[in-house]
Design an enzyme around this catalytic site. Structure first.
Site, PDB file in Angstrom:
ATOM      1  N   SER A 149      -7.727  -1.558  -5.106  1.00  0.00           N
ATOM      2  CA  SER A 149      -6.489  -2.329  -4.992  1.00  0.00           C
ATOM      3  C   SER A 149      -8.079  -3.377  -4.552  1.00  0.00           C
ATOM      4  O   SER A 149      -8.280  -3.819  -4.506  1.00  0.00           O
ATOM      5  CB  SER A 149      -6.158  -2.209  -3.832  1.00  0.00           C
ATOM      6  OG  SER A 149      -5.635  -3.695  -2.971  1.00  0.00           O
ATOM      7  N   GLU A 206      -0.461   8.516 -12.421  1.00  0.00           N
ATOM      8  CA  GLU A 206       1.042   7.623 -11.788  1.00  0.00           C
ATOM      9  C   GLU A 206       1.411   7.690 -13.515  1.00  0.00           C
ATOM     10  O   GLU A 206       2.477   7.989 -13.831  1.00  0.00           O
ATOM     11  CB  GLU A 206       0.759   6.293 -11.475  1.00  0.00           C
ATOM     12  CG  GLU A 206       0.531   6.387  -9.765  1.00  0.00           C
ATOM     13  CD  GLU A 206      -0.091   5.167  -8.864  1.00  0.00           C
ATOM     14  OE1 GLU A 206      -1.203   4.974  -9.519  1.00  0.00           O
ATOM     15  OE2 GLU A 206       1.015   4.509  -8.829  1.00  0.00           O
ATOM     16  N   LYS A 231      -8.216   0.998  -0.790  1.00  0.00           N
ATOM     17  CA  LYS A 231      -7.039   1.526  -1.086  1.00  0.00           C
ATOM     18  C   LYS A 231      -7.782   2.440  -2.327  1.00  0.00           C
ATOM     19  O   LYS A 231      -9.256   1.804  -3.111  1.00  0.00           O
ATOM     20  CB  LYS A 231      -6.373   1.071  -1.576  1.00  0.00           C
ATOM     21  CG  LYS A 231      -5.340   0.860  -0.589  1.00  0.00           C
ATOM     22  CD  LYS A 231      -3.829   0.376  -0.987  1.00  0.00           C
ATOM     23  CE  LYS A 231      -2.538   1.225  -1.824  1.00  0.00           C
ATOM     24  NZ  LYS A 231      -2.159   1.047  -2.595  1.00  0.00           N
ATOM     25  N   HIS A 291      12.027  21.146  -3.515  1.00  0.00           N
ATOM     26  CA  HIS A 291      13.072  20.186  -3.181  1.00  0.00           C
ATOM     27  C   HIS A 291      12.122  19.973  -2.623  1.00  0.00           C
ATOM     28  O   HIS A 291      12.192  18.806  -1.840  1.00  0.00           O
ATOM     29  CB  HIS A 291      13.758  20.485  -2.357  1.00  0.00           C
ATOM     30  CG  HIS A 291      15.332  21.424  -2.571  1.00  0.00           C
ATOM     31  ND1 HIS A 291      15.927  20.884  -3.240  1.00  0.00           N
ATOM     32  CD2 HIS A 291      15.203  23.292  -2.466  1.00  0.00           C
ATOM     33  CE1 HIS A 291      16.548  22.364  -3.537  1.00  0.00           C
ATOM     34  NE2 HIS A 291      15.467  23.251  -3.649  1.00  0.00           N
TER      35      HIS A 291
END
Ligand code: ARG
Length: 451
Positions: A272, A285, A278, A151
């Site tokens: 970014s 992804e 970043k 979980h």
């Protein structure tokens, strides 16, 4: 001559044309045409001179395609028509003899089967490469502890090697599925003609042998209607991509500032446009997001095949785009997964800090009570009460005094401190397939043996 007196509508031509998609089948189309021409001559259906003219013409067409100087015509409906047109231009009217005892129906099924066999082999190599990388990375991080999760909540600590090897076994099953798909494409459709067989004494086994098939499709109707092998390859791709999506997801989570378990290399991350600090795990992804696209391709081909009357229907032309996109997308995903893992730097400290959260020893404390003869369900309740006190008071389990521990159960004695010492939570999981180091080493050896 043609049976048609009116030209085709431009929009129909656009709808019907498949050349933009199926042109990449040309190496398989040329290979099958060579085998077919040789067989026709061996069976004395065409002369040896015709065969030689066809083979020379096919060589010339192949050279043009390979060197990217093949001139496609606006009227070329698909790669099969384009090759035959060009062959006839180069070799003369003999080019028209190549289609003797052959239909585009058995021709396209054969090209597609060859494609599936070649792509399955290439994907098998790529999966093997990723497995090898996983085993290498596992070996280098054999005894690095991190929490295992259920979980996405800290559950029980494991070694990083153990976690990474989980993916090796998933990929091993993917290899079995890819091999199965290749096997399913192993019977030659060619020779089925349009659907009923052909009016010539062909030798299908000769063609099958030259093209590397295991045998010939036993039913001409099935041979031209069958795309099961494409579904099988798509299925293998879909499951493999789904595995990679889980790996991608973990890399995304692990590379957050909050987790800090891994730093991905610059080669597989991007910056970014607005936030200079970043480092985005885009490749990881995309491993997540490409998987449903491949699963969608599988679902789409099931849709095409659903309730399709036998035998060939133009619907089947829609098999290729789904198949091509799925294998290309999976090949890219496998390369990205491998590259990311090769360049990943794991943080022993951050993982160890998370894994030394004493609360994840709760199961081990319960098992200590079990060894003292308390039924497991009761132990679960005792330790739950202890954990609740610790959480409420913001204290560590190891800060509890012997009296406080005894208040929860007379069986909670000095051994509690021992259980709370991190290494024992890992090394006590010595069951087969468990996370204790000797077991992980065993697994590593077994994984290596697969490769
Ligand atoms: N381009 C077609 C396909 O991909 C080739 C087969 C055409 N056959 C036919 N009977 N029209 O399916």
């Amino acid at each position: 001559m043609s049976r048609f007196s009116e030209p085709q509508a431009a929009a129909f031509q656009a709808l019907n044309a498949s050349l933009a998609v199926d042109r990449r089948l040309w190496p398989h189309d040329i290979a099958q045409s060579r085998a077919h021409a040789r067989m026709l001559a061996a069976q004395e259906i065409i002369s040896a001179a015709d065969r030689d003219a066809l083979l020379a013409g096919l060589d010339a067409v192949e050279a043009e395609l390979r060197e990217d100087r093949f001139g496609f015509d606006a009227g070329d409906e698909d790669i099969h028509m384009a090759v035959e047109r060009r062959l006839t231009e180069l070799a003369g009217p003999v080019g028209g003899k190549l289609h003797t005892a052959r239909s585009r129906n058995d021709q396209v099924a054969t090209d597609l089967a060859l494609f599936c066999r070649a792509e399955a082999a290439a994907l098998l190599d790529a999966v093997h490469g990723l497995m090898a990388t996983l085993v290498d990375v596992a070996e280098r991080h054999c005894d690095w502890a991190l929490p295992g999760y259920t979980h996405l909540q800290r559950a029980q600590p494991v070694y990083l090697a153990h976690h990474l090897l989980a993916y090796v076994w998933m990929l091993e099953r993917d290899r079995a599925r890819l091999r199965f798909a290749a096997e399913q494409a192993g019977l030659l459709p060619l020779g089925a003609g349009a659907l009923a067989g052909v009016n010539f004494a062909t030798d299908r086994r000769m063609v099958a042998a030259e093209l590397g098939f295991d045998g010939v499709a036993p039913n001409s109707i099935d041979a031209v209607a069958n795309r099961d092998f494409a579904l099988d390859l798509l299925n293998a791709c879909a499951t493999c991509a789904t595995h990679l999506s889980r790996l991608g997801s973990e890399l995304v989570i692990w590379s957050t500032e909050e987790f800090g378990f891994v730093v991905l290399s610059d080669a597989w991350t991007s910056g970014s446009s607005i936030m200079p600090q970043k480092k985005n795990p885009d490749a990881a992804e995309l491993l997540r997001a490409k998987a449903p696209r491949i699963v969608g391709r599988l679902a789409a081909l099931h849709g095409v095949m659903h309730a399709l009357p036998l035998t060939y229907n133009k619907d089947l032309q829609e098999d290729k785009e789904h198949l091509f996109d799925a294998v290309d997308t999976l090949a890219l995903s496998l390369a990205a997964a491998r590259g990311m893992l090769e360049g990943a730097t794991f943080s022993r400290e951050r993982m160890a800090a998370a894994a030394s959260d004493e609360l994840i020893a709760a199961t081990d404390l319960a098992d200590l009570l079990v060894r003292r003869g308390v039924p497991f369900r009761e132990c679960h309740g005792i330790v739950a009460g202890l954990v609740r006190d610790a959480v409420d008071a913001g204290r560590r389990l190891s800060d509890f005094s012997p009296e406080e521990l005894r208040a929860h159960s007379e069986h909670l004695d000095g051994e509690v401190a021992e259980v709370l010492e991190q290494r024992s939570w890992l090394e006590s999981k010595a069951s087969e397939g468990g996370t204790a180091l000797p077991r992980v080493r065993e697994q590593l050896a077994a994984a290596r043996a697969l490769l």
